[in-house]
Design an enzyme around this catalytic site. Structure first.
Site, short mmCIF file in Angstrom:
data_model
loop_
_atom_site.label_atom_id
_atom_site.label_comp_id
_atom_site.label_asym_id
_atom_site.label_seq_id
_atom_site.Cartn_x
_atom_site.Cartn_y
_atom_site.Cartn_z
N SER C 52 16.41 32.67 34.41
CA SER C 52 16.30 32.42 35.85
C SER C 52 16.28 30.94 36.19
CB SER C 52 14.99 33.06 36.33
OG SER C 52 14.54 32.45 37.53
N GLY C 53 17.13 30.55 37.13
CA GLY C 53 17.13 29.16 37.59
C GLY C 53 15.83 28.79 38.27
N LEU C 54 15.31 29.69 39.10
CA LEU C 54 14.03 29.43 39.76
C LEU C 54 12.92 29.25 38.73
CD1 LEU C 54 12.13 29.29 42.25
CD2 LEU C 54 11.94 31.78 42.09
N ASP C 64 14.07 24.44 42.82
CA ASP C 64 15.28 25.23 42.56
C ASP C 64 16.41 24.71 43.44
OD1 ASP C 64 16.93 27.21 41.60
OD2 ASP C 64 16.16 28.76 42.95
N ASP C 91 21.47 32.15 34.85
CA ASP C 91 21.60 31.81 36.27
C ASP C 91 22.27 30.44 36.36
OD1 ASP C 91 21.31 31.29 38.94
OD2 ASP C 91 19.13 31.56 38.98
N ASP C 93 23.60 29.03 38.97
CA ASP C 93 23.65 28.52 40.34
C ASP C 93 25.11 28.56 40.85
OD1 ASP C 93 20.93 28.20 40.31
OD2 ASP C 93 20.97 26.07 39.90
N GLU C 120 27.02 31.68 41.94
CA GLU C 120 26.87 32.13 43.31
C GLU C 120 27.74 31.30 44.25
OE1 GLU C 120 22.61 31.24 43.06
OE2 GLU C 120 22.80 30.08 44.90
N LYS C 126 22.46 23.43 45.59
CA LYS C 126 21.98 24.65 46.21
C LYS C 126 20.55 24.53 46.74
CE LYS C 126 19.86 27.85 44.03
NZ LYS C 126 19.59 29.09 43.30
N ASN C 128 17.21 27.41 47.06
CA ASN C 128 16.83 28.77 46.71
C ASN C 128 17.08 29.70 47.89
OD1 ASN C 128 14.65 31.07 46.61
ND2 ASN C 128 14.94 30.37 44.51
N SER C 129 17.51 30.92 47.57
CA SER C 129 17.93 31.86 48.62
C SER C 129 16.79 32.24 49.56
CB SER C 129 18.47 33.13 47.97
OG SER C 129 19.53 32.83 47.10
N ARG C 165 28.16 36.12 42.18
CA ARG C 165 27.10 36.49 43.11
C ARG C 165 27.46 36.01 44.51
NH1 ARG C 165 20.87 34.43 42.13
NH2 ARG C 165 20.34 33.82 44.26
N HIS C 196 23.24 39.83 46.88
CA HIS C 196 21.84 39.43 47.05
C HIS C 196 21.42 39.70 48.49
CE1 HIS C 196 18.29 37.80 45.45
NE2 HIS C 196 18.44 36.54 45.71
#
Lengths: 315, 315, 315, 315
Positions: C52-54, C64, C91, C93, C120, C126, C128-129, C165, C196
């Site tokens: 996981s990137g986060l 992130d 991940d 990104d 993504e 980026k 974080n979403s 993604r 997502h």
């Protein structure tokens, strides 16, 4: 490790900001791309180093298109700063992203002892300014000015320089645009503006210099207009001159020649007399410092310095 | 990047040397092994961090036997120092080689903002002190004293601490040997001596403390004698206490439990209410600073700060 | 180093592409962010890992937002792949730049043994979403499709998976846009599409699944809709489920609790009985392999295996 | 990234083991120390590369005394392997520690695409073989044989070569000792033995070759006896020849000369005509591949390759 093997990165190093801003006479920043080339530049008598993105990328076998990560760049710069006491101005491309990436890069370059960074107003990932057939895109002025402001705010108090480079004339937007951008970047806090051109007669550069109000010093990279003398450009108002890739290009020519000889002859003697001896390699590595340190530390004499100082207290 | 996103590594950080040497009351150094655990240690109220070799190795999936390189260790320490303002004492094992390797490590740890390093008198590569069935070998005293002297000479003037750790009692050589070694290392310039033991009653530690002449403060790692209180050890003469691996061990226990629940249920709700929310992750990452900086820098207003200062000069 | 200490990264590892594409039953990819957490995920019985990137950013104390460089990400992934035999989906990104940066990342992740990467369709750098108050920008479809195609072309023949993604529903562009993007990315060669959402009822996800033509499997990240069961989502057509950050969040909760206890009590005994013993740390580090190898290699018996084989030839 | 920008490290590369073991005619391994020099070596027509420890250290401004960490060495080797399809034999010094450090290095070098490694029977940290006034210490035979055995066991099945180098004659122990050590290392699994000498007449080398039973091929480094021809040494029984530092020494000589000219003249024209043009730098960086890839991927046409393949399935 610096020349004497015992200094931290930042110690004892004239700051680049001071170098760039305070000199009356023109300063030449000579390209280096690793510790060895940096040391040779210092020994040749230059006053400052340009850690060239093109040369660093090419030396690693990569293209000048952000193929190395920013942290890999920092690692290379660290070897340069450790090998010399000269101030090192780092080619930071467009900052490897937005203002946040740029300010992180500033902090990391500052920590390894760099004297400053130059950011250019292109969009990540960059292409080299001299690549033909690629549409080069400029960053909007407020965005790039914000990047410069963030970089300035992120540096420590050590005197780290932030140089703003405009590619306006490279992408064909002319001198007016270059002047407007340079003014905005100076207003945002840049210590110097670098204006780039690929015209071999340097006419746009000379017009820029004539019209520039000199609020901060101008830095030039005369790769494409080498016939204009430093003296003439200096008298026209430029302060700093980056010799951006001549070390790299020297290496390529020389290696090609000697590798061809070795390949053709399979005979080490074919080049032995014209290349540096092993002893010169050792000298450049500062081997003597290590040998002296081995004597001092390998079998430490407690009756030395500290023992003496403390012997009374031990009773 | 430090908590506020805008500081260089070394700035604004109380030096560990001062921490260790000047305190009247006992100092606890709490283990951390990455930026996150360092920040949690700071938030919990501890005054200093122990960058544990065991915990760093284990977190990377490696053994505590110099399986990570010294430069990889520096990279981990950098994330720790960037994430906290606490002084960080780094577990430098035996210095990753001889005096020359040790002094290089000191320079690099110093540059990324560490507060100090602890070297132990074992031979490279090391084994963890608590591994059974491995013959642990001690470095000769003059060799390790030389390593300490080289480390002391290599640090910058910033206040970086050099702690000398003796494994004499770990390898069964007794309190006399530990005292002789500690004295030699203090004479070589160590700011503190760390004496290690695996006796659960701590009898050898107590004897050491009673007989130690206190020329430099004593640091302890009570992993194997946790039932001796900090107060008792402090009254016996120890100054600093390293809680060396309890964070790592907490993580292992907690993760095993929750991973088992998730695996058995395939249901996120099985643990959702008992784990930190995403917003807490964001808070620990200091996301607010980034959001504020985006407002400030993403579309820079030249009519701001600098524009004002310089507007006159532009005419 | 892999579990037995003697395997190279890619050897003996089921490829992620095969994992994702061939399974009838749903696959859960459990978050890990370093070697230790990867090993615990494997021991808990999961079949695949989400790097996981986060979680990786947060564990390093960073945000992130592409604050770590792509090469630093590769270094972390290497510790994960070395610590487990499970396939690891990384991940990636937005690919850390354009198609060229993305394909370089693929080559490097492939080389350290990762099973695949997820890119993504956001713009570098980026956010974080789940960050509120940030305008998330999508990449134009042909640009991101080109990135996917470049990634697919850059992988080796080992079976490395490329997952695309789309953040269309995260940025409020709705299910139609998500479907169009997913179709384009599948056409460009993606092995799976990850769609997502941050709606807690998962209504948009369910609509997407109903309308998706299933040309490639769908991967979901139910962080924000944890109450929808894997069974229900699987029956609706999803194939893979990423439990994206529950390990990290477990660590934060557990550490905060125990650090508070230690800080309040200064007493190791306050948590000693509830945390993993040192012997468990050693077991997770696979110390036994090292001890066995020391017996085998530290003082090599030439009368062993090879000596025998070759003894005749020596005469 | 390899020359065409789209290969993983290990793919399509003749294995060094095969190179070394199967050739009838002598093989020259030419020194390179970064991606650029590796590419120039390949273009000059050499068949294999020697990633020299001395040259890599010196290029970084460091001494040949394990001042770079093993992971920094791997990073440099990665740039070399990415830049060429030639097999690369890496100077692994003494393995950077014990058998465990050596086998980790093998795994990491193997993963980045190196063709093999050479370990020497000195004690960590090493000194360069040609440094005067340093007592060079040899590893006990069973210890170094164990290191070779561990290295052999750690490599993947790809054909990675392990070369064992003895410094017996460098430290004055004579030909008998060199023969005994070479035999032990071959018995432990080495694919070749490298016997090193600093005698300018090569008398000890010739005696070694005469008395060696040839169970594995012999590799030589004729730096100190350059006047003995490759033909003569080959006829005497040697198989492989390392030209260990002539590229580095060429660079030093050439750079010193041109930097002096530039410094004296401050005039780029003083060397412009004799150095490689920028276009040659671009060619060596394989810029054309990137420009072609931009056309292909930057704005991806879904009506291309994949769209066609899949268009039916979409209905």
């Amino acid at each position: 490790m610096s020349s004497d093997g015992c200094e931290t990165n930042a110690a004892g190093r004239a700051t680049l900001a001071r170098e760039i801003l305070s000199r009356e006479s023109p300063t030449i920043l000579m390209e280096a791309h690793n510790g060895l080339t940096a040391r040779l530049v210092e020994e040749a008598g230059f006053e400052a180093i340009w850690a060239s993105g093109l040369a660093i990328s090419a030396s690693l076998g990569l293209r000048d298109a952000n193929e190395i990560s920013w942290s890999q760049l920092v690692d290379v710069v660290e070897t340069i700063c450790d090998a010399t006491r000269l101030p090192v101005l780092v080619d930071g491309d467009e900052g490897f992203g937005n203002f946040n990436n740029a300010r992180r890069l500033v902090q990391k370059l500052d920590a390894v002892g760099a004297g400053g960074v130059c950011f250019e107003d292109k969009v990540f990932p960059k292409s080299n300014s001299f690549v033909e057939g690629v549409e080069q895109q400029l960053s909007p002025i407020p965005v790039f000015a914000g990047k410069i402001a963030a970089a300035v705010d992120a540096r420590s108090s050590r005197g780290f320089a932030v140089v703003a480079r405009t590619e306006a004339m490279i992408v064909g937007k002319g001198v007016d645009e270059a002047l407007a951008r340079a003014a905005a970047y100076a207003a945002a806090g840049a210590d110097s503006v670098l204006v780039h051109s690929k015209r071999s007669d340097g006419a746009d550069i000379l017009e820029f210099l004539e019209r520039w109000d000199s609020r901060v010093p101008v830095t030039l990279v005369p790769t494409k207009y080498p016939s204009l003398s430093i003296r003439a450009l200096s008298e026209a108002g430029a302060s700093n001159f980056i010799f951006a890739n001549q070390g790299l290009r020297t290496i390529i020519s020389a290696l090609k020649a000697n590798l061809a000889k070795l390949r053709a002859s399979s005979d080490l003697m074919s080049i032995e007399s014209e290349i540096a001896p092993i002893s010169e390699v050792f000298r450049l590595q500062n081997l003597d410092e290590l040998l002296a340190a081995e004597k001092k530390y390998e079998h430490f004499e407690l009756r030395g310095r500290r023992q003496h100082e403390r012997s009374e207290a031990q009773k």
